[in-house]
Design an enzyme around this catalytic site. Structure first.
Site, PDB file in Angstrom:
ATOM      1  N   PRO A   1       0.775  -1.342   0.039  1.00 27.16           N
ATOM      2  CG  PRO A   1      -0.766  -1.442   1.471  1.00 27.16           C
ATOM      3  CD  PRO A   1       0.419  -2.037   1.151  1.00 27.16           C
ATOM      4  CD  GLU A   2       2.666   2.934  -4.442  1.00 20.58           C
ATOM      5  OE1 GLU A   2       2.919   4.243  -4.868  1.00 20.58           O
ATOM      6  OE2 GLU A   2       3.140   1.959  -5.125  1.00 20.58           O
TER       7      GLU A   2
END
Length: 277
Positions: free
Chosen positions: A2-3
């Site tokens: 996840p960014e």
């Protein structure tokens, strides 16, 4: 992994569902790798603390807490890094507990905040006394709010490809592979060019493109290309709008040129040889 947009989406969802509530009890699995602070310290700090705010700092979800009167009403923080497969879910007690659940916080509303992580690359930790000087601020600058002058200064004289520089968390925290590729495409810049050789005009375009791409991804709930879901377990939709990321060999949405894949700094990198110079 996840960014920034995915972490922002989860943090916002958890905040909306938990802020103002008190953590009545905490259960941990005591599995190795997951806990950066010891499980005993996490339980001690969280139990009877009130959740004041849940927000994102870089790729970390930060819950600002006020500890109980018995603990002197001190400020504290609960830090959650999702790693590759981590999920932070707000559930009712009758919802089946997923496999690989490593922490359950029972809230005063009766709901539960659950941390689930199959591969155990995520990390849970606490800051027991979060004074203004001790609060978690992340390793680099915030890409959504950084000024143009500061953005340009980050890359001055850097002898690394711009793609690698964007992924350097000590420069900009929260930017990962997906959004670096997408921002470089929208800015018309090849990922292999040296950061220190980009002109001010090119860096101005890149900053605007990065803010635009990250903001649009947040609105669409992030990109679900693997395990990512939001606080309700719902997938994001920004992957439907990717122009280059993971589209190797497919036609560019602008000019039709097949998207090329190369490796930059050990990371898969996607770009259009026509649109990006």
């Amino acid at each position: 992994m996840p960014e920034l947009p995915e972490v922002e989406t989860v943090a916002n969802g958890v905040h909306a569902r938990t802020h103002g509530q008190t953590i009545r009890s905490v259960w941990t699995s005591n599995k190795p790798q997951t806990f950066k602070s010891s499980p005993d310290e996490i339980i001690e700090v969280l139990t009877n603390s009130r959740i004041d705010r849940v927000h994102r700092v870089g790729k970390t979800i930060v819950a600002d807490l006020t500890r109980s009167k018995d603990q002197g009403n001190q400020s504290a923080q609960f830090l959650v890094h999702l790693g590759m497969t981590g999920r932070l879910l707000v559930s009712t007690p009758d919802t089946p507990i997923p496999p690989h659940t490593h922490a359950i916080l029972t809230l005063s509303s009766g709901k539960e905040l659950r941390f689930v992580d199959a591969r155990r690359f995520g990390r849970l930790s606490v800051v027991a006394s979060a004074t203004q000087e001790e609060k978690y601020i992340g390793p680099g600058a915030e890409p959504l709010t950084i000024s143009l002058e500061d953005f340009v200064a980050l890359f001055r004289n850097r002898k690394t490809p711009i793609k690698a520089a964007l992924l350097n968390q000590s420069l900009l925290h929260g930017v990962g592979n997906i959004y670096a590729d997408e921002a470089l495409f929208h800015a018309g810049i090849r990922p292999t060019r040296y950061a220190g050789r980009l002109t001010r005009a090119e860096l101005t375009r890149l900053r605007a493109a990065l803010i635009k791409v990250l903001s649009e991804a947040i609105k669409l709930g992030g990109s679900s290309v693997s395990d990512y879901v939001d606080a309700d377990g719902v997938a994001g939709f920004f992957q439907l709008h990717h122009h280059v990321y993971s589209r190797t060999g497919q036609p560019c949405r602008i000019c039709g040129t097949p998207i090329k894949r190369v490796v930059v700094g050990g990371r898969s990198t996607h770009y259009c040889t026509t649109c990006q110079k």
